[in-house]
Design an enzyme around this catalytic site. Sequence first.
Site, PDB file in Angstrom:
ATOM      1  N   ARG A 132      54.791  22.722 -56.269  1.00 28.45           N
ATOM      2  CA  ARG A 132      54.129  23.812 -56.998  1.00 28.45           C
ATOM      3  C   ARG A 132      54.917  24.180 -58.252  1.00 28.45           C
ATOM      4  O   ARG A 132      54.513  23.875 -59.369  1.00 28.45           O
ATOM      5  CB  ARG A 132      53.940  25.017 -56.063  1.00 28.45           C
ATOM      6  CG  ARG A 132      52.975  26.068 -56.564  1.00 28.45           C
ATOM      7  CD  ARG A 132      53.504  26.949 -57.665  1.00 28.45           C
ATOM      8  NE  ARG A 132      54.729  27.665 -57.297  1.00 28.45           N
ATOM      9  CZ  ARG A 132      55.460  28.360 -58.172  1.00 28.45           C
ATOM     10  NH1 ARG A 132      55.109  28.433 -59.435  1.00 28.45           N
ATOM     11  NH2 ARG A 132      56.566  28.969 -57.781  1.00 28.45           N
ATOM     12  N   ASP A 133      56.083  24.786 -58.080  1.00 23.63           N
ATOM     13  CA  ASP A 133      56.828  25.260 -59.250  1.00 23.63           C
ATOM     14  C   ASP A 133      57.228  24.083 -60.133  1.00 23.63           C
ATOM     15  O   ASP A 133      57.232  24.180 -61.364  1.00 23.63           O
ATOM     16  CB  ASP A 133      58.076  26.034 -58.801  1.00 23.63           C
ATOM     17  CG  ASP A 133      58.566  27.026 -59.847  1.00 23.63           C
ATOM     18  OD1 ASP A 133      58.006  27.042 -60.953  1.00 23.63           O
ATOM     19  OD2 ASP A 133      59.502  27.775 -59.560  1.00 23.63           O
ATOM     20  N   HIS A 141      66.370  29.075 -61.195  1.00 19.96           N
ATOM     21  CA  HIS A 141      66.152  27.982 -62.154  1.00 19.96           C
ATOM     22  C   HIS A 141      67.515  27.658 -62.769  1.00 19.96           C
ATOM     23  O   HIS A 141      68.418  28.501 -62.800  1.00 19.96           O
ATOM     24  CB  HIS A 141      65.120  28.402 -63.205  1.00 19.96           C
ATOM     25  CG  HIS A 141      63.721  28.395 -62.657  1.00 19.96           C
ATOM     26  ND1 HIS A 141      62.786  27.421 -62.955  1.00 19.96           N
ATOM     27  CD2 HIS A 141      63.099  29.230 -61.789  1.00 19.96           C
ATOM     28  CE1 HIS A 141      61.664  27.672 -62.312  1.00 19.96           C
ATOM     29  NE2 HIS A 141      61.820  28.765 -61.599  1.00 19.96           N
ATOM     30  N   HIS A 187      65.726  32.417 -55.734  1.00 20.48           N
ATOM     31  CA  HIS A 187      64.920  31.380 -56.405  1.00 20.48           C
ATOM     32  C   HIS A 187      65.547  31.185 -57.789  1.00 20.48           C
ATOM     33  O   HIS A 187      65.290  31.962 -58.704  1.00 20.48           O
ATOM     34  CB  HIS A 187      63.476  31.883 -56.474  1.00 20.48           C
ATOM     35  CG  HIS A 187      62.506  31.037 -57.224  1.00 20.48           C
ATOM     36  ND1 HIS A 187      61.463  30.357 -56.610  1.00 20.48           N
ATOM     37  CD2 HIS A 187      62.369  30.755 -58.547  1.00 20.48           C
ATOM     38  CE1 HIS A 187      60.748  29.727 -57.524  1.00 20.48           C
ATOM     39  NE2 HIS A 187      61.272  29.946 -58.707  1.00 20.48           N
ATOM     40  N   ASN A 225      63.685  24.412 -61.321  1.00 14.53           N
ATOM     41  CA  ASN A 225      64.520  25.048 -60.307  1.00 14.53           C
ATOM     42  C   ASN A 225      65.734  24.169 -60.094  1.00 14.53           C
ATOM     43  O   ASN A 225      65.731  22.990 -60.421  1.00 14.53           O
ATOM     44  CB  ASN A 225      63.757  25.105 -58.972  1.00 14.53           C
ATOM     45  CG  ASN A 225      62.508  25.912 -59.081  1.00 14.53           C
ATOM     46  OD1 ASN A 225      61.509  25.437 -59.579  1.00 14.53           O
ATOM     47  ND2 ASN A 225      62.565  27.137 -58.627  1.00 14.53           N
ATOM     48  N   CYS A 267      58.546  27.237 -66.099  1.00 15.22           N
ATOM     49  CA  CYS A 267      57.406  28.143 -65.963  1.00 15.22           C
ATOM     50  C   CYS A 267      56.608  28.075 -67.250  1.00 15.22           C
ATOM     51  O   CYS A 267      57.170  28.235 -68.336  1.00 15.22           O
ATOM     52  CB  CYS A 267      57.881  29.562 -65.691  1.00 15.22           C
ATOM     53  SG  CYS A 267      56.508  30.719 -65.570  1.00 15.22           S
TER      54      CYS A 267
HETATM   55  P1  HMG Z   1      42.578  36.997 -65.954  1.00 15.20           P
HETATM   56  O1  HMG Z   1      42.043  36.162 -67.071  1.00 15.20           O
HETATM   57  O2  HMG Z   1      43.097  38.367 -66.274  1.00 15.20           O
HETATM   58  O3  HMG Z   1      41.580  37.086 -64.699  1.00 15.20           O
HETATM   59  O4  HMG Z   1      43.757  36.167 -65.259  1.00 15.20           O
HETATM   60  P2  HMG Z   1      40.062  37.368 -64.541  1.00 15.20           P
HETATM   61  O5  HMG Z   1      39.917  38.008 -63.194  1.00 15.20           O
HETATM   62  O6  HMG Z   1      39.525  38.069 -65.749  1.00 15.20           O
HETATM   63  O7  HMG Z   1      39.428  35.886 -64.456  1.00 15.20           O
HETATM   64  C1  HMG Z   1      39.344  35.020 -65.563  1.00 15.20           C
HETATM   65  C2  HMG Z   1      38.795  33.676 -65.106  1.00 15.20           C
HETATM   66  O8  HMG Z   1      39.719  33.064 -64.180  1.00 15.20           O
HETATM   67  C3  HMG Z   1      37.469  33.779 -64.359  1.00 15.20           C
HETATM   68  O9  HMG Z   1      36.785  32.565 -64.601  1.00 15.20           O
HETATM   69  C4  HMG Z   1      37.886  33.802 -62.894  1.00 15.20           C
HETATM   70  O10 HMG Z   1      36.896  33.359 -62.019  1.00 15.20           O
HETATM   71  C5  HMG Z   1      39.058  32.829 -62.916  1.00 15.20           C
HETATM   72  P3  HMG Z   1      35.577  32.489 -65.686  1.00 15.20           P
HETATM   73  O11 HMG Z   1      34.610  33.523 -65.232  1.00 15.20           O
HETATM   74  O12 HMG Z   1      36.210  32.838 -67.011  1.00 15.20           O
HETATM   75  O13 HMG Z   1      35.104  31.069 -65.584  1.00 15.20           O
HETATM   76  N1  HMG Z   1      40.028  33.113 -61.838  1.00 15.20           N
HETATM   77  C6  HMG Z   1      40.432  32.204 -60.933  1.00 15.20           C
HETATM   78  N2  HMG Z   1      40.137  30.914 -60.750  1.00 15.20           N
HETATM   79  C7  HMG Z   1      40.736  30.292 -59.710  1.00 15.20           C
HETATM   80  N3  HMG Z   1      41.626  30.888 -58.890  1.00 15.20           N
HETATM   81  C8  HMG Z   1      41.950  32.176 -59.045  1.00 15.20           C
HETATM   82  C9  HMG Z   1      41.344  32.886 -60.113  1.00 15.20           C
HETATM   83  N4  HMG Z   1      41.457  34.157 -60.533  1.00 15.20           N
HETATM   84  C10 HMG Z   1      40.631  34.283 -61.600  1.00 15.20           C
HETATM   85  N5  HMG Z   1      42.835  32.753 -58.233  1.00 15.20           N
HETATM   86  C11 HMG Z   1      45.086  35.570 -63.351  1.00 15.20           C
HETATM   87  C12 HMG Z   1      44.499  36.712 -64.178  1.00 15.20           C
HETATM   88  C13 HMG Z   1      46.109  36.173 -62.404  1.00 15.20           C
HETATM   89  C14 HMG Z   1      43.969  34.888 -62.572  1.00 15.20           C
HETATM   90  C15 HMG Z   1      45.742  34.565 -64.324  1.00 15.20           C
HETATM   91  O14 HMG Z   1      46.622  35.256 -65.155  1.00 15.20           O
HETATM   92  C16 HMG Z   1      46.478  33.473 -63.606  1.00 15.20           C
HETATM   93  O15 HMG Z   1      45.888  32.631 -62.946  1.00 15.20           O
HETATM   94  N6  HMG Z   1      47.822  33.470 -63.732  1.00 15.20           N
HETATM   95  C17 HMG Z   1      48.630  32.506 -63.053  1.00 15.20           C
HETATM   96  C18 HMG Z   1      49.855  32.218 -63.833  1.00 15.20           C
HETATM   97  C19 HMG Z   1      50.716  31.242 -63.061  1.00 15.20           C
HETATM   98  O16 HMG Z   1      50.265  30.562 -62.168  1.00 15.20           O
HETATM   99  N7  HMG Z   1      51.997  31.185 -63.456  1.00 15.20           N
HETATM  100  C20 HMG Z   1      52.923  30.305 -62.819  1.00 15.20           C
HETATM  101  C21 HMG Z   1      53.255  30.712 -61.423  1.00 15.20           C
HETATM  102  S1  HMG Z   1      54.436  32.055 -61.326  1.00 15.20           S
HETATM  103  C22 HMG Z   1      55.949  31.274 -61.436  1.00 15.20           C
HETATM  104  O17 HMG Z   1      56.019  30.105 -61.681  1.00 15.20           O
HETATM  105  C23 HMG Z   1      57.154  32.110 -61.149  1.00 15.20           C
HETATM  106  C24 HMG Z   1      57.787  31.816 -59.782  1.00 15.20           C
HETATM  107  O18 HMG Z   1      58.145  30.461 -59.643  1.00 15.20           O
HETATM  108  C25 HMG Z   1      59.037  32.674 -59.613  1.00 15.20           C
HETATM  109  C26 HMG Z   1      59.949  32.560 -60.836  1.00 15.20           C
HETATM  110  O19 HMG Z   1      60.560  31.519 -61.075  1.00 15.20           O
HETATM  111  O20 HMG Z   1      59.988  33.558 -61.531  1.00 15.20           O
HETATM  112  C27 HMG Z   1      56.832  32.173 -58.642  1.00 15.20           C
HETATM  113 MG    MG Z   2      59.961  29.580 -60.501  1.00 16.93          MG
END
Ligand code: HMG
Ligand code: MG
Length: 302
Positions: A15-16, A209, A207, A249, A240
């Site tokens: 995933r990450d 990086h 966690h 990581n 990220c």
């Molecule tokens: P948004 O645009 O504010 O959401 O995004 P929305 O509710 O307005 O939806 C927009 C569109 O996305 C819609 O589709 C929804 O259906 C769709 P449209 O009508 O435009 O065709 N949608 C989805 N589709 C599939 N699965 C879903 C989903 N939700 C909405 N769950 C949202 C808000 C949170 C969805 C967006 O910002 C997002 O997906 N963000 C994810 C970012 C991400 O994955 N970042 C990386 C992971 S975090 C990380 O790596 C850190 C970590 O490792 C720890 C660290 O190191 O810090 C964990």
């Molecule tokens: Mg991370």
Amino acid sequence: MTLPNKVKIVEVGPRDGLQNEKETIPAAVKIELVDRLTDAGFSNIEAASFVSPKWVPQMATSTEVMEKIRRKPGVVYSVLTPNMKGFDAAVAAKADEVVIFGAASEAFSQKNINCSIAESIERFRDVAQSAKQHGIRLRGSISCSFGCPYQGEVSPDSVADVVRRLRELGCDEIDIADTIGVATPNKVKTVFERVKQEFPAERLSGHFHDTYGQALANIYAGMESGIAIYHSSIAGLGGCPYAKGATGNVSTEDVLYMMNGLGIDTGIDLDAVVDAGQFISQHLGRKAASRAGNAIAAKRQG
Ligand code: HMG
Ligand code: MG
């Protein structure tokens, strides 16, 4: 403080690690990677992410990945779920654990999940309640716990504040994440000592990086603070998409090499992990970002 005898390593590479790859990786490759990691003995693998495919296109194959991986009884396969849409997909995919992911920095929260910290907690509330109803394990992850690419300094009190809110939502485990790899060992101890006042140490994880090459030292410091769960990524994959310049990581191979040298039990077969790291690196067409992994692979060739 004495080091733990046993440490849980959560493998987050599928995933990450892979979420940051520009080229689309076929689901079959992701599935083989997870299967190899299962065989290597991990008890927890972060296998997929049910986020918007517009935000993170690489994770669009998550349903297929979760459907086709070979599951070993007792292994927890985790997925990221930012909202109920993600949660419903996670239930359909039979995830063992869902991860709600917030941040200790307002600026990063906006960039990563498009809402404030307070709004994110409200969104997570439904996910948390539904996870409890379905008997699915719930993990909370806190990005930028040691520094933010947009706002810089992050205070230990703001990390503790999010920990408290995630505890109130019923998280079984909480990750203190160094998204951009800026932490150094004393800072790690300061933050863990503070958050331990809010949540039991045995259910906190680190966690890290490795952007600034501090991750192993930070894990050691975390162990000295009594933390015994760490995340790592096969072949040091990752970064990220919403934290420019952040590298992967800490590599799993490097962490296991250190744990083995310290006599700390992880239950994981380092040789099998090195094979998995070489497998995914060959697919990606580049050398693994793992010192121990590359050294062991080179030694084998004699
Ligand atoms: P948004 O645009 O504010 O959401 O995004 P929305 O509710 O307005 O939806 C927009 C569109 O996305 C819609 O589709 C929804 O259906 C769709 P449209 O009508 O435009 O065709 N949608 C989805 N589709 C599939 N699965 C879903 C989903 N939700 C909405 N769950 C949202 C808000 C949170 C969805 C967006 O910002 C997002 O997906 N963000 C994810 C970012 C991400 O994955 N970042 C990386 C992971 S975090 C990380 O790596 C850190 C970590 O490792 C720890 C660290 O190191 O810090 C964990
Ligand atoms: Mg991370």
